[in-house]
Scaffold this motif. Structure first.
Motif, short mmCIF file in Angstrom:
data_model
loop_
_atom_site.label_atom_id
_atom_site.label_comp_id
_atom_site.label_asym_id
_atom_site.label_seq_id
_atom_site.Cartn_x
_atom_site.Cartn_y
_atom_site.Cartn_z
N LEU A 11 0.87 -1.29 -0.05
CA LEU A 11 -0.01 0.17 0.07
C LEU A 11 0.84 1.16 -0.06
O LEU A 11 1.70 1.53 0.85
CB LEU A 11 -1.02 0.11 1.13
CG LEU A 11 -1.85 1.35 1.41
CD1 LEU A 11 -2.74 1.30 0.31
CD2 LEU A 11 -2.67 1.18 2.74
N VAL A 12 0.67 2.07 -1.05
CA VAL A 12 1.39 3.37 -0.90
C VAL A 12 0.42 4.45 -1.11
O VAL A 12 -0.59 4.32 -1.70
CB VAL A 12 2.49 3.28 -2.07
CG1 VAL A 12 1.67 3.13 -3.47
CG2 VAL A 12 3.34 4.61 -2.14
N HIS A 13 0.86 5.52 -0.45
CA HIS A 13 -0.22 7.05 -0.73
C HIS A 13 -0.26 7.51 -2.21
O HIS A 13 0.95 7.25 -2.76
CB HIS A 13 0.25 7.87 0.33
CG HIS A 13 -0.09 7.59 1.64
ND1 HIS A 13 -1.39 7.39 2.22
CD2 HIS A 13 0.87 7.26 2.81
CE1 HIS A 13 -1.18 6.99 3.22
NE2 HIS A 13 -0.22 6.92 3.85
N THR A 14 -1.17 8.23 -2.65
CA THR A 14 -1.17 8.70 -3.81
C THR A 14 0.29 9.56 -4.06
O THR A 14 0.36 10.60 -2.94
CB THR A 14 -2.45 9.63 -3.95
OG1 THR A 14 -3.37 8.55 -3.91
CG2 THR A 14 -2.22 10.05 -5.41
N GLY A 16 3.20 8.97 -3.92
CA GLY A 16 4.32 8.08 -3.11
C GLY A 16 5.02 7.26 -4.23
O GLY A 16 4.69 7.28 -5.38
N ASP A 87 -3.85 6.78 -8.33
CA ASP A 87 -4.76 5.90 -7.88
C ASP A 87 -4.77 4.77 -8.93
O ASP A 87 -5.18 3.38 -8.46
CB ASP A 87 -5.88 6.52 -7.24
CG ASP A 87 -5.80 7.32 -6.20
OD1 ASP A 87 -6.82 7.74 -5.66
OD2 ASP A 87 -4.88 7.25 -5.61
N SER A 90 -3.25 1.26 -9.07
CA SER A 90 -3.64 -0.09 -8.12
C SER A 90 -3.84 -1.09 -9.30
O SER A 90 -4.51 -0.94 -10.40
CB SER A 90 -4.62 0.36 -7.51
OG SER A 90 -4.53 1.47 -6.58
N VAL A 119 -2.74 1.85 -4.53
CA VAL A 119 -2.29 3.28 -4.41
C VAL A 119 -3.51 4.04 -3.88
O VAL A 119 -4.61 3.93 -4.45
CB VAL A 119 -1.75 3.88 -5.70
CG1 VAL A 119 -1.64 5.38 -5.29
CG2 VAL A 119 -0.86 3.12 -6.12
N SER A 120 -3.51 4.61 -2.78
CA SER A 120 -4.56 5.34 -2.17
C SER A 120 -4.40 6.43 -1.42
O SER A 120 -3.25 6.50 -1.00
CB SER A 120 -5.50 4.28 -1.23
OG SER A 120 -6.57 4.80 -0.43
N SER A 121 -5.23 7.48 -1.48
CA SER A 121 -4.94 8.77 -0.40
C SER A 121 -5.56 8.47 0.92
O SER A 121 -5.13 9.39 1.69
CB SER A 121 -5.63 9.89 -1.38
OG SER A 121 -7.04 9.66 -1.53
#
Length: 121
Positions: A11-14, A16, A87, A90, A119-121
């Protein structure tokens, strides 16, 4: 027996970054091209980036300028650096390689089992 094993997903932040690795094992005479593909739910598996045995690289338009594919000198680890992730990136990411196991064997495509990138904020 040739095996490809991916790692580095998660999981990685938008916005990132993420680095995926593909470990290649087994007896290999050579290869023609190796690459990373991704498949999101309901979509087909698409090429993200590729690299030839001569070091020529190619990228899908959506990652150009934000991705780097590389291969170590021993040609047993391929990596994909992804930056400024969006995003829509993903997906399950798969590594693939067109490998020649002996001098007289035909080229055969091998696939890893994939690693999930979210990928998610």
């Amino acid at each position: 027996q040739v095996q490809l094993v991916e790692s580095g997903g998660g999981l990685v932040h938008t916005g990132g970054s993420l680095r995926l690795s593909c470990a290649v094992s087994g007896t290999i005479f050579g290869f023609n091209v190796m690459g990373w593909y991704r498949q999101a739910p309901g979509n087909k598996r698409d090429l993200v980036a590729g690299i030839t045995s001569g070091g020529v690289t190619t990228y899908t338009d959506s990652v150009k300028g934000r991705a780097t594919i590389s291969l170590d000198n021993a040609m047993n680890t391929m990596s994909l650096q992804l930056n400024s992730l969006k995003d829509e990136a993903s997906a399950v990411y798969y590594c693939a390689a067109d490998i020649i196991v002996t001098e007289t064997a035909p080229t055969r495509r091998y696939w890893g089992r994939g690693t999930q990138v979210t990928v998610s904020s």
